[in-house]
Write an enzyme that holds these catalytic residues in place. Structure first.
Site, PDB file in Angstrom:
ATOM      1  N   ASP A   1     -53.740 108.730 -16.802  1.00 21.98           N
ATOM      2  CA  ASP A   1     -53.530 110.182 -16.850  1.00 21.98           C
ATOM      3  C   ASP A   1     -52.404 110.628 -15.910  1.00 21.98           C
ATOM      4  O   ASP A   1     -52.168 110.012 -14.871  1.00 21.98           O
ATOM      5  CB  ASP A   1     -54.861 110.827 -16.417  1.00 21.98           C
ATOM      6  CG  ASP A   1     -54.971 112.273 -16.852  1.00 21.98           C
ATOM      7  OD1 ASP A   1     -53.971 112.836 -17.296  1.00 21.98           O
ATOM      8  OD2 ASP A   1     -56.081 112.819 -16.725  1.00 21.98           O
TER       9      ASP A   1
ATOM     10  N   LYS B   1     -55.009 104.087 -24.446  1.00 26.01           N
ATOM     11  CA  LYS B   1     -56.356 104.356 -23.924  1.00 26.01           C
ATOM     12  C   LYS B   1     -56.675 105.776 -24.365  1.00 26.01           C
ATOM     13  O   LYS B   1     -56.102 106.732 -23.857  1.00 26.01           O
ATOM     14  CB  LYS B   1     -56.370 104.231 -22.407  1.00 26.01           C
ATOM     15  CG  LYS B   1     -57.713 104.612 -21.794  1.00 26.01           C
ATOM     16  CD  LYS B   1     -57.713 104.394 -20.296  1.00 26.01           C
ATOM     17  CE  LYS B   1     -58.959 104.977 -19.667  1.00 26.01           C
ATOM     18  NZ  LYS B   1     -58.981 104.820 -18.224  1.00 26.01           N
ATOM     19  N   TRP B   2     -57.555 105.921 -25.337  1.00 27.14           N
ATOM     20  CA  TRP B   2     -57.844 107.208 -25.995  1.00 27.14           C
ATOM     21  C   TRP B   2     -59.070 107.811 -25.323  1.00 27.14           C
ATOM     22  O   TRP B   2     -60.186 107.364 -25.545  1.00 27.14           O
ATOM     23  CB  TRP B   2     -58.097 106.944 -27.476  1.00 27.14           C
ATOM     24  CG  TRP B   2     -58.298 108.126 -28.348  1.00 27.14           C
ATOM     25  CD1 TRP B   2     -59.240 109.107 -28.209  1.00 27.14           C
ATOM     26  CD2 TRP B   2     -57.564 108.460 -29.536  1.00 27.14           C
ATOM     27  NE1 TRP B   2     -59.139 110.016 -29.214  1.00 27.14           N
ATOM     28  CE2 TRP B   2     -58.108 109.641 -30.057  1.00 27.14           C
ATOM     29  CE3 TRP B   2     -56.512 107.863 -30.216  1.00 27.14           C
ATOM     30  CZ2 TRP B   2     -57.642 110.240 -31.218  1.00 27.14           C
ATOM     31  CZ3 TRP B   2     -56.047 108.461 -31.373  1.00 27.14           C
ATOM     32  CH2 TRP B   2     -56.607 109.637 -31.864  1.00 27.14           C
ATOM     33  N   ASP B   3     -58.846 108.826 -24.521  1.00 25.22           N
ATOM     34  CA  ASP B   3     -59.927 109.403 -23.713  1.00 25.22           C
ATOM     35  C   ASP B   3     -60.495 110.657 -24.386  1.00 25.22           C
ATOM     36  O   ASP B   3     -59.875 111.247 -25.283  1.00 25.22           O
ATOM     37  CB  ASP B   3     -59.363 109.749 -22.317  1.00 25.22           C
ATOM     38  CG  ASP B   3     -60.401 109.618 -21.212  1.00 25.22           C
ATOM     39  OD1 ASP B   3     -61.612 109.623 -21.520  1.00 25.22           O
ATOM     40  OD2 ASP B   3     -59.998 109.529 -20.038  1.00 25.22           O
TER      41      ASP B   3
ATOM     42  N   ARG C   1     -64.450 120.266 -17.317  1.00 25.07           N
ATOM     43  CA  ARG C   1     -63.270 119.676 -16.686  1.00 25.07           C
ATOM     44  C   ARG C   1     -62.025 120.527 -16.996  1.00 25.07           C
ATOM     45  O   ARG C   1     -60.967 120.010 -17.303  1.00 25.07           O
ATOM     46  CB  ARG C   1     -63.051 118.239 -17.152  1.00 25.07           C
ATOM     47  CG  ARG C   1     -62.317 117.383 -16.134  1.00 25.07           C
ATOM     48  CD  ARG C   1     -61.790 116.093 -16.742  1.00 25.07           C
ATOM     49  NE  ARG C   1     -61.339 115.168 -15.703  1.00 25.07           N
ATOM     50  CZ  ARG C   1     -60.439 114.230 -15.891  1.00 25.07           C
ATOM     51  NH1 ARG C   1     -59.894 114.044 -17.064  1.00 25.07           N
ATOM     52  NH2 ARG C   1     -60.090 113.436 -14.898  1.00 25.07           N
TER      53      ARG C   1
ATOM     54  N   TRP D   1     -73.137 110.148 -17.306  1.00 26.86           N
ATOM     55  CA  TRP D   1     -71.835 109.779 -16.777  1.00 26.86           C
ATOM     56  C   TRP D   1     -72.032 108.893 -15.538  1.00 26.86           C
ATOM     57  O   TRP D   1     -72.849 109.197 -14.670  1.00 26.86           O
ATOM     58  CB  TRP D   1     -71.029 111.039 -16.416  1.00 26.86           C
ATOM     59  CG  TRP D   1     -69.720 110.687 -15.790  1.00 26.86           C
ATOM     60  CD1 TRP D   1     -68.606 110.235 -16.421  1.00 26.86           C
ATOM     61  CD2 TRP D   1     -69.408 110.727 -14.387  1.00 26.86           C
ATOM     62  NE1 TRP D   1     -67.610 109.982 -15.508  1.00 26.86           N
ATOM     63  CE2 TRP D   1     -68.074 110.278 -14.252  1.00 26.86           C
ATOM     64  CE3 TRP D   1     -70.121 111.082 -13.241  1.00 26.86           C
ATOM     65  CZ2 TRP D   1     -67.437 110.182 -13.014  1.00 26.86           C
ATOM     66  CZ3 TRP D   1     -69.491 110.992 -12.009  1.00 26.86           C
ATOM     67  CH2 TRP D   1     -68.155 110.552 -11.904  1.00 26.86           C
TER      68      TRP D   1
ATOM     69  N   ASP E   1     -91.132  82.358 -53.547  1.00 23.47           N
ATOM     70  CA  ASP E   1     -92.123  83.385 -53.179  1.00 23.47           C
ATOM     71  C   ASP E   1     -91.933  84.628 -54.040  1.00 23.47           C
ATOM     72  O   ASP E   1     -90.825  85.138 -54.178  1.00 23.47           O
ATOM     73  CB  ASP E   1     -91.982  83.762 -51.698  1.00 23.47           C
ATOM     74  CG  ASP E   1     -92.491  82.663 -50.785  1.00 23.47           C
ATOM     75  OD1 ASP E   1     -93.310  81.839 -51.253  1.00 23.47           O
ATOM     76  OD2 ASP E   1     -92.068  82.620 -49.619  1.00 23.47           O
TER      77      ASP E   1
ATOM     78  N   ASP F   1     -67.167 104.999 -16.029  1.00 23.74           N
ATOM     79  CA  ASP F   1     -66.259 105.271 -14.914  1.00 23.74           C
ATOM     80  C   ASP F   1     -66.772 104.634 -13.626  1.00 23.74           C
ATOM     81  O   ASP F   1     -66.040 104.539 -12.636  1.00 23.74           O
ATOM     82  CB  ASP F   1     -66.129 106.788 -14.698  1.00 23.74           C
ATOM     83  CG  ASP F   1     -65.061 107.385 -15.603  1.00 23.74           C
ATOM     84  OD1 ASP F   1     -64.372 106.620 -16.295  1.00 23.74           O
ATOM     85  OD2 ASP F   1     -64.929 108.624 -15.613  1.00 23.74           O
TER      86      ASP F   1
ATOM     87  N   CYS G   1     -62.389 105.587 -24.903  1.00 22.88           N
ATOM     88  CA  CYS G   1     -62.914 105.944 -23.586  1.00 22.88           C
ATOM     89  C   CYS G   1     -63.428 107.364 -23.715  1.00 22.88           C
ATOM     90  O   CYS G   1     -62.851 108.173 -24.430  1.00 22.88           O
ATOM     91  CB  CYS G   1     -61.765 105.865 -22.577  1.00 22.88           C
ATOM     92  SG  CYS G   1     -62.146 106.515 -20.948  1.00 22.88           S
TER      93      CYS G   1
HETATM   94  C1  DGJ Z   1     -61.779 109.464 -17.546  1.00 16.85           C
HETATM   95  C2  DGJ Z   1     -61.639 107.980 -17.723  1.00 16.85           C
HETATM   96  O1  DGJ Z   1     -62.878 107.390 -17.918  1.00 16.85           O
HETATM   97  C3  DGJ Z   1     -60.905 107.420 -16.508  1.00 16.85           C
HETATM   98  O2  DGJ Z   1     -60.823 106.018 -16.596  1.00 16.85           O
HETATM   99  C4  DGJ Z   1     -59.544 108.049 -16.441  1.00 16.85           C
HETATM  100  O3  DGJ Z   1     -58.790 107.665 -17.561  1.00 16.85           O
HETATM  101  C5  DGJ Z   1     -59.666 109.561 -16.378  1.00 16.85           C
HETATM  102  N1  DGJ Z   1     -60.497 110.062 -17.442  1.00 16.85           N
HETATM  103  C6  DGJ Z   1     -58.313 110.212 -16.442  1.00 16.85           C
HETATM  104  O4  DGJ Z   1     -58.391 111.571 -16.481  1.00 16.85           O
END
Ligand code: DGJ
Length: 743
Positions: free
Chosen positions: A362, A471-473, A438, A193, A63, A543, A521
């Site tokens: 946490d 777990k990196w928030d 927060r 959220w 083509d 959450d 996270c």
């Molecule tokens: C927000 C996260 O989504 C939760 O799972 C938890 O780790 C809290 N923070 C802890 O402060």
């Protein structure tokens, strides 16, 4: 039906043909990219612009396209630069549509017209060199073709070769143009959220539709993903779909535009709101990658292609990420009240049901009693862990699990040693209030000293402890995004440099600690995108852990992202989010649609609960490869329906796992018949309950069940005769597996 199934099998085969070829035809100045089952074609037109010509089902090799010609429009009000579908349009020469690039020069000129100069083809990569018609500003357009899925990765590198600095006011990675059409439906994801990933569908109409985040990070209000269906039907698995996802975890913007001549263009990249990137002579700016793909197999086919692509080409463990371990997380059980004895007790209980990873959330560091203090002070809290983390980690490891830890590296509480020492390290405008979210502020990761501090504390933590998982928030979005330490006209670079530094920290940590896995996270699912997924093995979608709400969140999530990364915890009932009561079995089956985790307070479980959990964790392990790496079919959507059913089929078709849910039944109607998809029609499959129907409400139900369902049958049977489940009542669930026999 046989013919249809055969056609489906052939088209599946075509989709899976791994082939990519990039060609340039000098006589017509046409570029053609064939990859997977897709062709993508554009050319250099009579104006020397790059003009899009075709994107869709793969065309025959022979083509031919004739040379591209710019559109002259239909009135003086529509100038050719607007009506010509350019691959990457500078804002200039009367462009009224969304520009890919807008630049302001120090002499006041803001006109930018990009013309083709040259190109390089190297394997599956094409780079096209564009230059402004007058100024020495260049753009390298990059195209990377994925042979397996046909997905193209597009990005741009903008370079200033002039002798003056210039200001980039808007920069996209790419513009995608769809074939002309007026029957398009846009699919996109919205959220907030605890209510992420709600699938929205609407007709594409004249004008501009904006999906974006202005929050400094990805956000959950929109996901950086789109799909556009032609002639939308309720059939998930057939029809033309164009889709894309932006790999960027900072503020972003995708526009979907139907312009005057009814052409539909999708442009995506950095968010232009409050954007301004000063480029000094000799400097360059690289945009994020905007991935785009096409399928003839419906919106279901689009997500299956994306899943395969993410597993094989995006995730850090590509091309074969290991299946996610079953984890336990302490957050919903203990909140901030973590201590050595309590965590050890939970770890013992978690191990007893087959959990493979124990994650302390946490509360373990600094003066962290609640969310008012401690962020930034990443030393172990001596009251809670008098002997450091080692005894807990040793205990977890002696129980046969690995250990994971929660961190929130980019944040600081004003009540912390770090903030008292470095109040200038946060995003702020001099002399203006610093709005807390927060009770915390955002560290300006764009600063080199902050970047170094974050890298160093994480490196130390990982070097000194046997940590397998972070777990990196990231629990708030930006406010007052000032960067007073640099010149005013360089401050807005924060939108790029913050995210680039985040990526560089993740990249360097992974290089130095290659065994460590990471979860992205953000107070739930506020930082999920293909950019962060290059450095993180899984994400936390929400959450909200209510298993019924999760069905909808997870359904939306999987339109863009693979179930492999979709962490889903089994938590307590009634659920904290909405007080809904559900059975443990139901909660497990909902979580087993993704990467299974347990987040319940095990101290309150009965022996029966432990037995149920142990059985279902074991069942999950038998099916998780299929769930996490398989092809996902949405047999019944949870949106607007009493029922919801997903089916995952392993890539080699040797196993299928089906999860079925009924949230409420009315008037005694039977549960819809399930007609499976994606199996090998000729192979024999054995039926196995993962979790059977809780009860057979009446003898006649039992009769249907007994007589209607063989223990073993052909793939054709399961797809055509189907499966009858007798679910009745509220929040009922069942799941089963089909295992191929004899091969
Ligand atoms: C927000 C996260 O989504 C939760 O799972 C938890 O780790 C809290 N923070 C802890 O402060």
């Amino acid at each position: 039906m046989r013919l249809l199934t055969a056609i489906a099998a052939i088209s599946a085969l075509l989709t899976f043909t791994a082939h990519a070829e990039i060609r340039y035809e000098a006589d017509t100045k046409i570029f053609r990219i064939d990859a997977g089952a897709t062709s993508y074609v554009f050319g250099v037109n009579d104006m020397d612009e790059l003009q899009q010509l075709y994107w869709g089902q793969k065309l025959a090799d022979g083509d031919k396209f004739s040379t591209a010609h710019s559109n002259t429009g239909h009135a003086a009000f529509d100038l050719p630069s607007s009506t010509t579908p350019q691959e990457y349009a500078g804002w200039g020469a009367g462009l009224f549509e969304e520009p890919a690039l807008k630049i302001s020069f120090p002499d006041g000129n803001r006109d930018l017209v990009l013309h083709y100069v040259s190109h390089v083809i190297a394997g599956n990569m094409l780079t096209i060199h564009l230059k402004d018609i007058e100024r020495d500003v260049t753009v390298d357009l990059k195209y990377a073709a994925d042979a397996a899925t046909g997905i193209l990765g597009r990005s741009a590198v903008i370079e200033n070769h002039t002798k003056q600095p210039l200001m980039i006011e808007q920069a996209a990675a790419a513009t995608w143009t769809l074939p002309r059409g007026t029957d398009y439906t846009l699919d996109y994801l919205t959220g907030r959220w605890a209510g992420e990933n709600q699938l929205q569908q609407e007709a594409v109409r004249p004008g501009l539709r904006v999906l974006e985040s202005r929050r400094g990070s990805t956000g959950s209000q929109n996901a950086p993903w789109f799909a556009i269906e032609r002639a939308h039907t309720n059939d998930q698995d057939s029809g033309d779909v164009w889709f894309g996802a932006l790999a960027w975890s900072g503020s972003w913007r995708i526009t979907i535009e139907q312009e005057t001549l009814q052409q539909v263009r999708v442009t995506g990249g950095f968010n232009s709101f409050d954007f301004g990137y000063k480029l000094k002579p000799g400097e360059k700016l690289e945009t994020p990658v905007f991935y785009g793909g096409y399928t003839h197999e419906g919106i279901g086919g689009a997500s299956r292609l994306l899943h395969r692509f993410e597993l094989a080409s995006v995730l850090p463990q590509k091309p074969n990420p290991r299946p996610r371990p079953v984890l336990y997380n302490s957050w919903e059980a203990t909140g901030f009240s973590v201590d050595e004895a309590g965590q050890m007790a939970l770890a013992e209980q978690a191990a007893s049901i087959g959990t493979e990873r124990f994650v302390m959330d946490d509360g373990w560091f600094g003066q962290r009693k609640d969310d008012h203090a401690g962020l930034g002070d990443w030393y172990v809290n001596q009251q809670k862990f008098p002997h450091g983390l080692k005894p807990l980690i040793d205990k977890v490891r002696s129980l046969g699990m690995d250990f994971g830890l929660w961190v929130e590296p980019e944040m600081v509480n004003p009540d912390s040693d770090l903030y008292r020492k470095h109040p200038d390290w946060v995003l702020n405008f001099t002399g203006r209030p610093r709005t807390e979210g927060r009770n915390q502020l955002v560290l300006n990761l764009a600063r080199e000293d902050v970047r170094q501090y974050v890298f160093d504390f994480l490196d130390k933590l990982l070097s000194e402890n046997e940590i397998a998982f972070l777990k990196w928030d990231y629990n708030r979005n930006w406010s007052e995004p000032g960067w007073p330490a640099v010149a005013p006209d360089e401050q807005k670079q924060v939108y790029v440099k913050f995210t680039e530094n985040l990526y560089s920290i993740l990249r360097e940590l992974r290089a130095k600690h290659p065994k460590v896995e990471i979860e992205s996270c953000s107070g739930g699912g506020s930082r999920v995108d293909l950019g962060i997924m290059r450095y993180t093995d899984e994400v936390w979608p929400s959450d909200n852990t209510d298993p019924f709400d999760r069905l909808i969140i997870q359904d939306g999530f999987t339109y863009a992202y693979t179930p492999e990364v979709m962490m889903a915890w089994v938590t307590d009932s009634p659920n904290w989010a909405n007080r809904r009561t559900t059975s443990l079995e139901y909660r497990f089956l909902s979580s087993m649609q993704g990467s299974l985790g347990i987040g319940a307070n095990l101290k309150n479980w009965t022996p029966e609960d432990f037995a149920t959990a142990k059985r279902l964790v074991e069942e999950y392990k038998q099916a998780r490869e299929t769930v996490q790496h398989g092809a996902l079919y949405r047999l019944i959507s949870p949106r607007g329906s009493e029922a919801s059913v997903t089916e995952s089929v392993s890539q080699d078709k040797s196993q299928a796992a089906v999860f079925a849910f009924l949230h409420s039944s009315q008037f005694g109607y039977p549960f819809p018949g399930l007609y499976l998809r994606g199996l090998d029609p000729k192979a024999e499959y054995k039926f196995h309950w993962i979790s059977s129907q809780p009860e057979m409400p009446s003898p006649s139900d039992q009769l249907v069940h007994k007589t209607g369902q063989p223990d073993q049958a052909s793939g054709e049977w399961w797809m055509s005769k189907g499966v009858d489940l007798m679910l009745r009542g509220d929040f009922q669930a069942a799941a089963f597996r089909l295992d191929r026999v004899g091969q």
